[in-house]
Design an enzyme around this catalytic site. Structure first.
Site: not given
Ligand code: GDP
Ligand code: IMO
Ligand code: MG
Length: 431
Positions: A13, A306, A416, A333, A39, A304, A41
């Site tokens: 994340d 974080r 952002g 940031l 995942a 959930r 994203h």
């Molecule tokens: P990923 O799994 O690594 O792609 O990340 P996620 O999408 O699960 O979680 C990142 C969250 O932060 C998302 O809700 C994005 O829209 C948000 N996000 C990403 N970059 C930025 C940023 O630079 N600033 C803010 N405020 N939100 C961001």
């Molecule tokens: P992205 O790609 C955050 C975590 C789960 C759990 C552990 C094992 O969005 O960054 P699993 O279902 O993979 O067997 O769960 O790994 N987990 C993640 N946490 N971002 C993810 O993916 C995750 N993928 C798995 O929360 O602790």
């Molecule tokens: Mg994610």
């Protein structure tokens, strides 16, 4: 550079999806190479929010080929749903743009059932998985009883293997996990229905990518999860069931070793984690709540809350080493605005000893106490910043110190959630 991998450096994340979406503008092909729909994203494009689970984050640009490699595990029902949801919003309409490896393993309803039943049974010792059956699917792959997409071509043979697997899993669910068995006939019918939807996407992704690279196409590899969730290098057993570092590109896309030009690591400007397991720089109470709300830190996969912590430079150095990182993108940031002072974990203390790197024997992380350095904060909103010079001096200082501590150059900073809310110092495809 032509081939670039984007990977998470923390516990997932980090904002990988947003950066992949941004870089996809300059790529021809975007590839997922590990993980499954655990995942999530998030992309914010033209004011609209999209959450992609299996489909690579190139899907919101017109004409980009999206590849799901053999190292992934794919729930065909989830893939159908994700495709339908995108199409309902007028996106990713052209079927020819999706290429699904015929060697990718299928996540089946019994994998989800086993995942849930195990977590329920583990009680306080649960990992906190996403519940999507990812671990059990990878287990079957390694046990050589998994079902691959290619096998859908001969449905009679596929049905035999599937029926055998369902019988085995039902015995396990009943006898060991004390859970309800599944109705085999329903699963077979579901797969029969889904088969025709999957066959047109099937592809030898290795051959496809070798040809694309030879033709000089730009290929972007989209990592899922993060280094600390890696099955070998993360906080085992509180990890996911795949390798999440850049080397997984070579087995899971696949791309030949030596063909990858750059690895871009993504970190948040602080740290988060979903699920159980050690987290040395974790913070609780009012400040954690404030960051959780400002940063909207609720899991996009499961909703959930974080867990929240300060930026951890020990982990950043570890991820930089494991991935051979060319650069670091620091996201979110903007979320740190108004917090003064800021803290950064620079080392750990375990017993009387200081560790500048992760102490050997990962269980030591459970006992590691963070040693912090304090940096001055800033009060200005960063959301309009598009160049380094738009940032207040203390925000620049924070970025510089993090790059120095991580031992890797900073190439982007996120201010952002929207695609354009990113300061790009160096774009790997244009470098
Ligand atoms: P990923 O799994 O690594 O792609 O990340 P996620 O999408 O699960 O979680 C990142 C969250 O932060 C998302 O809700 C994005 O829209 C948000 N996000 C990403 N970059 C930025 C940023 O630079 N600033 C803010 N405020 N939100 C961001
Ligand atoms: P992205 O790609 C955050 C975590 C789960 C759990 C552990 C094992 O969005 O960054 P699993 O279902 O993979 O067997 O769960 O790994 N987990 C993640 N946490 N971002 C993810 O993916 C995750 N993928 C798995 O929360 O602790
Ligand atoms: Mg994610």
């Amino acid at each position: 550079m032509k081939t670039v991998a984007v990977v998470g450096t923390q516990w997932g994340d980090e904002g990988k999806g947003k950066i992949v979406d941004l870089l996809a503008a300059d790529a021809d092909v975007v590839v997922r190479f590990q993980g499954g729909n655990n995942a999530a994203h998030t992309l914010v494009v033209d004011g609209e929010k999209f959450i992609l689970r299996l489909i690579p984050a190139g899907a919101l640009h017109a004409g980009k080929v999206c590849v799901i490699g053999n190292g992934t595990v794919v729930d065909p029902l989830a893939l159908c749903e994700e495709l339908a949801a995108l199409r309902a919003r007028g996106r990713f309409i052209d079927d020819a743009l999706l290429k699904l490896s015929c060697d990718a393993h299928m996540v089946m309803p019994y994998h989800r059932a086993v995942d849930h039943a195990r977590e329920a049974r583990a009680g306080r010792r649960a990992i906190g998985t996403t519940g999507f059956g990812i671990g059990p699917a990878y287990e079957d792959k390694m046990a050589r009883v998994g079902l691959r997409f290619d096998e859908l071509r001969n449905f009679a043979r596929f049905r035999d293997k599937l029926t055998r697997n369902i019988a085995d899993k039902n015995s396990y669910l009943r006898a060991v996990l004390k859970a309800k068995p599944l109705k085999g006939g329903e699963i077979v019918d579901q797969m029969k229905r889904v088969r025709g939807r999957m066959l047109p996407y099937l592809c030898d992704t290795g051959a496809y990518l070798a040809e694309a690279v030879a033709a000089g196409k730009r290929v972007l590899f989209e990592g899922a999860h993060g280094a600390m969730l890696d099955i070998d290098h993360g906080t085992y057993p509180f990890v996911t069931s795949s390798n999440c570092i850049a080397s997984a590109v070579f087995s899971g896309a696949p791309l030949a070793p030596g063909r990858l030009d750059a690895v871009l690591g993504i970190s948040k400007a602080y740290t988060t984690r979903v699920g159980a397991g050690p987290f040395p720089s974790e913070i609780k109470g009012r400040l954690a709540n404030r960051l959780r709300i400002e940063g909207e830190e609720f899991g996009s996969a499961t909703g959930r809350p974080r867990r929240i912590g300060w930026f951890d430079a020990v982990l950043a150095r570890f991820a930089a080493r494991l991935n051979g990182m060319w650069g670091l993108a620091l996201t979110k940031l903007d979320v740190l605005t108004g917090i003064d002072p800021l803290r950064v974990c620079v080392a750990y203390q375990v017993g009387a000893r200081r560790y500048d790197e992760i102490p050997p024997g990962r269980s030591a992380l459970e006992r590691a106490r963070p040693l912090y350095e304090e940096l001055p904060g800033w009060s200005e909103s960063l959301s309009g910043a598009r160049a380094l010079s738009d940032l207040p001096p203390n925000a620049r200082r924070y970025l510089e110190r993090i790059a120095e501590l991580a031992g890797v150059r900073l190439v982007m900073a996120g201010v952002g959630a929207a695609r354009e809310a990113t300061i790009v110092f160096s774009n790997p495809f244009l470098a």
